[in-house]
Design a protein around this motif. Structure first.
Motif, short mmCIF file in Angstrom:
data_model
loop_
_atom_site.label_atom_id
_atom_site.label_comp_id
_atom_site.label_asym_id
_atom_site.label_seq_id
_atom_site.Cartn_x
_atom_site.Cartn_y
_atom_site.Cartn_z
N GLY A 7 -11.89 -6.77 4.80
CA GLY A 7 -12.74 -6.02 3.89
C GLY A 7 -12.03 -5.72 2.58
N THR A 9 -12.12 -2.75 -0.59
CA THR A 9 -12.62 -1.45 -1.00
C THR A 9 -13.35 -1.56 -2.34
N GLY A 17 -5.18 -10.58 -7.50
CA GLY A 17 -4.48 -10.21 -6.27
C GLY A 17 -5.44 -10.17 -5.08
N ASN A 18 -6.62 -9.59 -5.27
CA ASN A 18 -7.62 -9.57 -4.19
C ASN A 18 -8.02 -10.99 -3.82
N HIS A 45 -14.76 3.38 2.61
CA HIS A 45 -13.38 3.59 2.18
C HIS A 45 -13.32 3.94 0.69
N TYR A 135 -8.07 7.71 6.83
CA TYR A 135 -8.34 6.36 6.34
C TYR A 135 -8.04 5.28 7.38
N MET A 139 -10.54 2.38 9.23
CA MET A 139 -10.20 0.95 9.16
C MET A 139 -10.05 0.35 10.56
N ASP A 142 -13.48 -0.44 11.74
CA ASP A 142 -13.96 -1.69 11.12
C ASP A 142 -13.52 -2.90 11.94
N VAL A 153 -4.82 -10.11 5.28
CA VAL A 153 -4.65 -9.04 4.29
C VAL A 153 -3.39 -9.28 3.48
N GLY A 154 -3.27 -8.54 2.39
CA GLY A 154 -2.02 -8.50 1.65
C GLY A 154 -1.03 -7.59 2.38
N ASP A 156 0.39 -4.86 1.78
CA ASP A 156 0.19 -3.40 1.77
C ASP A 156 -0.69 -2.91 2.93
N GLN A 157 -1.39 -3.82 3.59
CA GLN A 157 -2.32 -3.41 4.64
C GLN A 157 -1.79 -3.63 6.06
N VAL A 193 1.49 -15.43 -1.27
CA VAL A 193 0.76 -14.50 -2.12
C VAL A 193 0.67 -13.10 -1.51
N ALA A 194 1.53 -12.84 -0.50
CA ALA A 194 1.43 -11.56 0.20
C ALA A 194 1.43 -10.40 -0.79
N LEU A 196 0.91 -10.46 -4.78
CA LEU A 196 0.81 -11.13 -6.07
C LEU A 196 1.24 -10.14 -7.15
N MET A 204 0.27 -6.46 -8.28
CA MET A 204 -0.97 -6.36 -9.06
C MET A 204 -1.88 -5.34 -8.39
P1 TYM Z 1 -8.01 -3.28 -1.02
O1 TYM Z 1 -9.43 -3.15 -1.44
O2 TYM Z 1 -7.00 -2.40 -1.65
O3 TYM Z 1 -7.55 -4.77 -1.22
C1 TYM Z 1 -8.32 -5.86 -0.71
C2 TYM Z 1 -7.39 -6.95 -0.22
O4 TYM Z 1 -6.63 -7.48 -1.32
C3 TYM Z 1 -5.26 -7.46 -0.99
N1 TYM Z 1 -4.48 -7.25 -2.23
C4 TYM Z 1 -3.48 -8.04 -2.61
N2 TYM Z 1 -2.96 -9.16 -2.06
C5 TYM Z 1 -1.95 -9.75 -2.71
N3 TYM Z 1 -1.42 -9.30 -3.87
C6 TYM Z 1 -1.91 -8.19 -4.46
N4 TYM Z 1 -1.40 -7.77 -5.62
C7 TYM Z 1 -3.00 -7.50 -3.84
N5 TYM Z 1 -3.73 -6.40 -4.13
C8 TYM Z 1 -4.63 -6.26 -3.13
C9 TYM Z 1 -5.12 -6.28 -0.03
O5 TYM Z 1 -3.96 -6.38 0.77
C10 TYM Z 1 -6.36 -6.43 0.80
O6 TYM Z 1 -6.18 -7.41 1.81
N6 TYM Z 1 -8.07 -0.80 3.33
C11 TYM Z 1 -8.37 -2.09 2.70
C12 TYM Z 1 -9.81 -2.50 2.89
C13 TYM Z 1 -10.24 -2.50 4.30
C14 TYM Z 1 -9.92 -3.47 5.30
C15 TYM Z 1 -10.57 -3.04 6.48
C16 TYM Z 1 -9.16 -4.63 5.28
C17 TYM Z 1 -11.04 -1.57 4.90
N7 TYM Z 1 -11.22 -1.90 6.19
C18 TYM Z 1 -10.47 -3.77 7.67
C19 TYM Z 1 -9.06 -5.35 6.48
C20 TYM Z 1 -9.70 -4.93 7.65
C21 TYM Z 1 -8.09 -1.97 1.22
O7 TYM Z 1 -8.14 -0.91 0.64
O8 TYM Z 1 -7.91 -3.16 0.57
#
Ligand code: TYM
Length: 336
Positions: A7, A9, A17-18, A45, A135, A139, A142, A153-154, A156-157, A193-194, A196, A204
């Protein structure tokens, strides 16, 4: 079949990055024949971080259009808004009741707020809402609702996915009576790209104001790239690709052959201005067609609404009966 779920947000405009960290790998994965995929707008979220309704509404539209413009096949994948699935907040409560407070104390986002407050000599929980604190439980709901095996996911998740495992395991243990209600999910990280980097080399992120918007106009893309911070080596001086986030950005979008050529050119002294031009060309080629589809889609909110409601109906075919089983398992069974 493997179930994949992720997902985004809905608090802002999608950035590179997304796209590289989540959307692109998710769409590629969804095309495999032995895969069931669940992709959604994490709009509950979004309420945790943002109290601007217009911004949330706009972002939901933009992110929905982005997935479709990038080629998501909604006949194959299940594509929906979190807020259209009432079973998710209901499951969140069942999970909240088995989640250790100590586990949530360790969540990065919460800890970051506490650390900042302590630095400023304030109450540790100043400004922290229950939404922010819980939070990871939302998640977990979900992910566990659809028994996802893999969560792309990236970096951070990762911690959140691990918490979903812990919470799911705890529920299985308490209420499963020999049955594994929940599949324990695994985070899937694209190493390249874990994280970016953004314009300034940090991750980013909307919060650093260092993003490159995914579907800005060619001019906006060019202007953003012009702001990428480089070192002061003059044209003709060899550049060090391994210490350049411009190169890292290029790498996330180039074929191996393109990358090898770019590396050789930098080592041979390509000027940074030229290097930026190369990155612009690469991104414009990769994103140009999708950008046009995006702008067409965003003009048709009613069509997007229909697509998302159909996705929600598909998702609830799974969620409704599963939640009923979970309610029964915890002791909320009909008297009839
Ligand atoms: P969110 O909305 O902050 O980011 C969405 C996805 O983009 C990835 N991401 C990146 N990847 C690489 N480089 C970057 N600079 C970068 N910036 C963001 C994030 O890691 C993410 O995969 N909590 C989550 C949303 C969520 C979710 C879930 C994800 C809610 N429920 C269930 C997976 C499963 C979030 O805030 O992602």
């Amino acid at each position: 079949t493997t179930r994949i779920l992720t997902g985004i947000t809905t608090t802002g405009t999608p950035h590179l990055g997304n796209y590289a960290g989540a959307i692109r790998p998710a769409i590629v994965a969804s095309r495999a024949s032995d895969v069931d995929s669940f992709y959604f707008l994490a709009d509950y979220h979004a309420l945790i971080k943002c109290d601007d309704p217009a911004r949330i509404q706009r972002s939901r539209l933009e992110i929905a259009a982005t997935w479709l413009a990038c080629g998501l096949d909604t006949d194959k994948a299940t594509f929906y808004r979190q807020s259209d699935i009432p079973e998710i907040p209901e499951l969140t409560w069942l999970l909240t009741c088995v989640s250790a407070k100590g586990l949530l104390n360790r969540a990065h986002a919460y800890k970051a707020s506490v650390d900042k407050n302590l630095e400023n000599g304030e109450d540790p929980d100043a400004g922290v809402t229950m939404g922010l604190y819980s939070y990871p439980v939302l998640m977990a709901a979900d992910i566990l609702m659809f028994n996802a095996h893999k969560v792309p996911v990236g970096r951070d998740q990762i911690q959140h996915v691990e918490m979903a495992r812990d919470i799911g395991q705890r529920f299985n243990h308490l209420f499963g009576a020999g049955r594994e209600f929940f599949t324990l999910p695994e985070a899937v990280i694209e190493e390249e790209v874990a994280t970016l980097p953004g314009l300034d080399g940090r991750k980013m992120s909307k919060s650093y104001d260092n993003t490159i918007p995914l579907f800005g106009s060619a001019k906006q893309l060019k202007d953003a790239i012009a702001r990428i911070v480089t070192d002061s080596r003059a044209p003709g001086e060899p550049k060090d690709p391994d210490n350049s986030h411009l190169f890292t950005l290029y790498q996330a979008f180039a074929t191996p052959a393109q990358l090898a050529e770019f590396r050789a050119e930098l080592l041979a002294g390509l000027a940074w201005g030229e290097a930026k031009q190369r990155l612009f060309q690469l991104l414009d080629n990769e994103l140009g067609e999708a950008r046009e589809r995006y702008h067409a889609l965003i003009e048709r909110p009613t069509d997007l609404e229909d697509i998302l409601l159909a996705g929600a109906a598909k998702a609830r075919k799974i969620a409704t009966p599963f939640l009923n089983e979970l309610r029964e398992a915890v002791g909320l069974r009909s008297f009839r």
